[in-house]
Design a protein around this motif. Structure first.
Motif, mmCIF file in Angstrom:
data_model
loop_
_atom_site.group_PDB
_atom_site.id
_atom_site.type_symbol
_atom_site.label_atom_id
_atom_site.label_comp_id
_atom_site.label_asym_id
_atom_site.label_seq_id
_atom_site.Cartn_x
_atom_site.Cartn_y
_atom_site.Cartn_z
ATOM 1 N N ASN A 42 14.184 -56.437 -9.518
ATOM 2 C CA ASN A 42 15.091 -55.965 -10.671
ATOM 3 C C ASN A 42 16.173 -54.791 -9.978
ATOM 4 N N ASN A 43 15.851 -54.284 -8.906
ATOM 5 C CA ASN A 43 16.383 -53.049 -8.065
ATOM 6 C C ASN A 43 16.235 -52.029 -9.024
ATOM 7 N N LEU A 44 15.010 -51.805 -9.736
ATOM 8 C CA LEU A 44 14.634 -50.614 -10.515
ATOM 9 C C LEU A 44 14.016 -49.736 -9.730
ATOM 10 N N PRO A 45 14.031 -48.359 -10.030
ATOM 11 C CA PRO A 45 13.256 -47.313 -9.058
ATOM 12 C C PRO A 45 11.581 -47.496 -9.170
ATOM 13 N N HIS A 46 11.089 -47.253 -8.254
ATOM 14 C CA HIS A 46 9.701 -47.798 -8.053
ATOM 15 C C HIS A 46 8.989 -47.009 -6.639
ATOM 16 N N ILE A 47 7.602 -46.951 -6.910
ATOM 17 C CA ILE A 47 6.893 -46.408 -5.655
ATOM 18 C C ILE A 47 6.878 -47.647 -4.579
ATOM 19 N N PRO A 48 7.352 -47.275 -3.479
ATOM 20 C CA PRO A 48 7.263 -48.299 -2.287
ATOM 21 C C PRO A 48 6.010 -49.128 -1.929
ATOM 22 N N LYS A 49 6.066 -50.334 -1.538
ATOM 23 C CA LYS A 49 4.834 -50.758 -1.406
ATOM 24 C C LYS A 49 3.858 -50.064 -0.494
ATOM 25 N N LYS A 50 4.525 -49.699 0.808
ATOM 26 C CA LYS A 50 3.616 -49.141 1.707
ATOM 27 C C LYS A 50 2.752 -47.856 1.547
ATOM 28 N N ILE A 51 3.330 -47.064 0.425
ATOM 29 C CA ILE A 51 2.758 -45.957 -0.276
ATOM 30 C C ILE A 51 1.694 -46.426 -1.188
ATOM 31 N N LEU A 52 1.925 -47.355 -2.061
ATOM 32 C CA LEU A 52 0.851 -47.937 -3.063
ATOM 33 C C LEU A 52 -0.303 -48.505 -2.197
ATOM 34 N N ASN A 53 0.064 -49.213 -1.257
ATOM 35 C CA ASN A 53 -0.978 -49.811 -0.285
ATOM 36 C C ASN A 53 -2.010 -48.697 0.292
ATOM 37 N N LEU A 54 -1.454 -47.517 0.542
ATOM 38 C CA LEU A 54 -2.100 -46.641 1.181
ATOM 39 C C LEU A 54 -3.409 -46.122 -0.041
ATOM 40 N N VAL A 55 -2.652 -46.283 -1.246
ATOM 41 C CA VAL A 55 -3.667 -45.779 -2.433
ATOM 42 C C VAL A 55 -4.530 -46.665 -2.439
ATOM 43 N N ARG A 56 -4.050 -47.821 -2.382
ATOM 44 C CA ARG A 56 -5.226 -49.112 -2.804
ATOM 45 C C ARG A 56 -6.322 -49.202 -1.620
ATOM 46 N N SER A 57 -5.726 -48.994 -0.483
ATOM 47 C CA SER A 57 -6.910 -48.760 0.652
ATOM 48 C C SER A 57 -8.033 -47.435 0.458
ATOM 49 N N LEU A 58 -7.368 -46.388 -0.106
ATOM 50 C CA LEU A 58 -8.246 -45.372 -0.428
ATOM 51 C C LEU A 58 -9.204 -45.695 -1.455
ATOM 52 N N ARG A 59 -8.427 -46.329 -2.674
ATOM 53 C CA ARG A 59 -9.200 -46.583 -3.729
ATOM 54 C C ARG A 59 -10.392 -47.690 -3.451
ATOM 55 N N ASN A 60 -9.911 -48.898 -2.506
ATOM 56 C CA ASN A 60 -11.129 -49.545 -2.138
ATOM 57 C C ASN A 60 -12.405 -48.956 -1.534
ATOM 58 N N ALA A 61 -12.045 -47.968 -0.630
ATOM 59 C CA ALA A 61 -13.113 -47.383 0.157
ATOM 60 C C ALA A 61 -13.889 -46.526 -0.731
ATOM 61 N N ALA A 62 -13.311 -45.862 -1.729
ATOM 62 C CA ALA A 62 -14.130 -45.094 -2.639
ATOM 63 C C ALA A 62 -15.070 -46.057 -3.514
ATOM 64 N N ALA A 63 -14.254 -47.171 -4.162
ATOM 65 C CA ALA A 63 -15.165 -48.100 -4.915
ATOM 66 C C ALA A 63 -16.094 -48.760 -4.252
ATOM 67 N N HIS A 64 -16.070 -49.040 -2.772
ATOM 68 C CA HIS A 64 -17.210 -49.452 -1.908
ATOM 69 C C HIS A 64 -18.184 -48.426 -1.335
ATOM 70 N N ASN A 65 -18.132 -47.238 -1.767
ATOM 71 C CA ASN A 65 -19.001 -46.122 -1.467
ATOM 72 C C ASN A 65 -18.787 -45.924 0.078
ATOM 73 N N ASN A 66 -17.732 -46.236 0.774
ATOM 74 C CA ASN A 66 -17.545 -45.905 2.157
ATOM 75 C C ASN A 66 -17.330 -44.481 2.461
ATOM 76 N N CYS A 67 -17.743 -43.945 3.638
ATOM 77 C CA CYS A 67 -17.488 -42.465 4.123
ATOM 78 C C CYS A 67 -16.045 -42.412 4.189
ATOM 79 N N ILE A 68 -15.250 -41.614 3.926
ATOM 80 C CA ILE A 68 -13.901 -41.425 3.930
ATOM 81 C C ILE A 68 -13.614 -40.313 4.898
ATOM 82 N N LEU A 69 -14.100 -39.130 4.778
ATOM 83 C CA LEU A 69 -13.972 -38.072 5.742
ATOM 84 C C LEU A 69 -14.585 -38.102 7.065
ATOM 85 N N PHE A 70 -15.130 -39.166 7.695
ATOM 86 C CA PHE A 70 -15.699 -39.240 8.687
ATOM 87 C C PHE A 70 -14.993 -39.167 9.798
ATOM 88 N N ASP A 71 -13.426 -39.412 9.972
ATOM 89 C CA ASP A 71 -12.694 -39.225 10.961
ATOM 90 C C ASP A 71 -11.406 -38.613 10.608
#
Length: 325
Positions: free
Chosen positions: A194-223
């Motif tokens: 609807n051409n409304l203001p929103h957070i871009p997909k590529k940024i939300l996918n970065l958050v989703r990636s981080l969220r999934n890593a945390a939810a699966h108890n992955n090491c995040i700061l290893f690299d």
């Protein structure tokens, strides 16, 4: 089969000896016995040793291949920091998910072009896998009643349940049934469609990636090493507004995937979450960044990668917290 030969199973005591004699890791703060107990009862070798990627190795000489200025306690401290970080990420992502749902429902209720049901119908029709996922939760005590009330469910001869219609499912019910990633997709369909203001997909996918890593108890700061990704322009512009960060520093740090995902998290959090939840969560973040992370800062003073990464995320975090007050 090759790994069985080249990397045979080793006892914890053998791994400690390997860390000392082969990898050059020192044990200045704990003895071998304590290290063995730690790797046996607190955290396994794979997770603990993963943080060694943040350390360089000697490239020549008698110590070639061994790590430079790496002590076992530095690894365990990174592991503890990572644990606290993961716990907070999960809470922040939960706040983001809730806020997205609240905003979606509010905006759709105020949108005279839709009754909401048509949006759900369109989304589920175009995403058959979502229907399958929802169908798999029919027996759940948490969602079963909602499904039976708002979906038409047919029971087959073999006892399996199948969703045959979802015409009567409102948006607020759908939000309770789909995953964070699917909520993002619905959010993008509605706002971008609807051409409304929103957070871009590529940024939300970065958050989703981080969220999934945390939810699966992955090491995040290893690299934390740079050169592993490219930042979206919106994130670059966001960091440009932080005082004291040079262009070269910004480029280098944002090319680290671990750093970029964190910056994307606070970028989205600052724009979507509001009210007391945001106030209290930013206070938690402040305590993590400015208190817990520096509790044993002396461990890392000889590691430029870790110290410079910390300074960068501290500058960005402090700026967000300051402007949120």
């Amino acid at each position: 089969m090759a790994n069985r030969v080249s990397k045979p199973k080793k006892s914890v005591s053998q791994l400690v000896l390997e860390m000392k004699n082969v990898r050059g890791i020192t044990f200045n703060y704990v003895n071998d016995s304590s290290a063995i107990d730690y790797l046996s009862d607190v955290n396994n070798y794979l997770r603990t040793a993963s943080y060694r990627k943040n350390y360089q190795k000697y490239q020549r000489g008698t110590n070639q291949g061994k790590y430079i200025n790496l002590d076992f306690s530095y690894l365990t401290e990174m592991s503890v920091i990572d644990m606290h970080y993961r716990f907070l990420i999960q809470k922040m992502c939960s706040d983001i998910e809730h806020s997205i749902c609240v905003q979606l429902i509010k905006d759709i209720e105020n949108d005279t072009r839709t009754d909401g049901y048509d949006l759900v119908q369109q989304f589920l029709t175009q995403n058959k896998t979502e229907v399958k996922k929802i169908q798999g939760t029919i027996a759940s005590p948490h969602t079963g009643d909602l499904l039976r009330k708002y979906f038409t469910i047919q029971t087959k001869k073999n006892g399996q349940h199948e969703i045959v219609s979802f015409n009567d499912c409102p948006v607020w019910v759908l939000m309770e049934l789909i995953s964070f990633g699917s909520i993002i997709n619905f959010y993008l369909d509605y706002y971008s469609g609807n051409n409304l203001p929103h957070i871009p997909k590529k940024i939300l996918n970065l958050v989703r990636s981080l969220r999934n890593a945390a939810a699966h108890n992955n090491c995040i700061l290893f690299d934390l090493n740079p050169g592993t990704t490219v930042a979206p322009q919106e994130i670059t512009e966001f960091v440009k507004g932080v005082e004291g960060i040079t262009k070269s520093k910004r480029r280098k740090r944002l090319s680290s995937r671990a750093v970029l995902e964190y910056i994307a998290l606070i970028y989205v959090y600052d724009r979507i979450v509001t009210g007391k939840v945001k106030k209290y969560r930013l206070e938690e973040l402040d305590l993590l960044i400015n208190n817990r992370m520096v509790e044993k800062i002396g461990f890392f003073k000889q590691n430029d990668l870790i110290t410079n990464t910390y300074k960068f995320i501290k500058q960005v975090t402090d700026s967000v917290i300051k402007h949120a007050k």
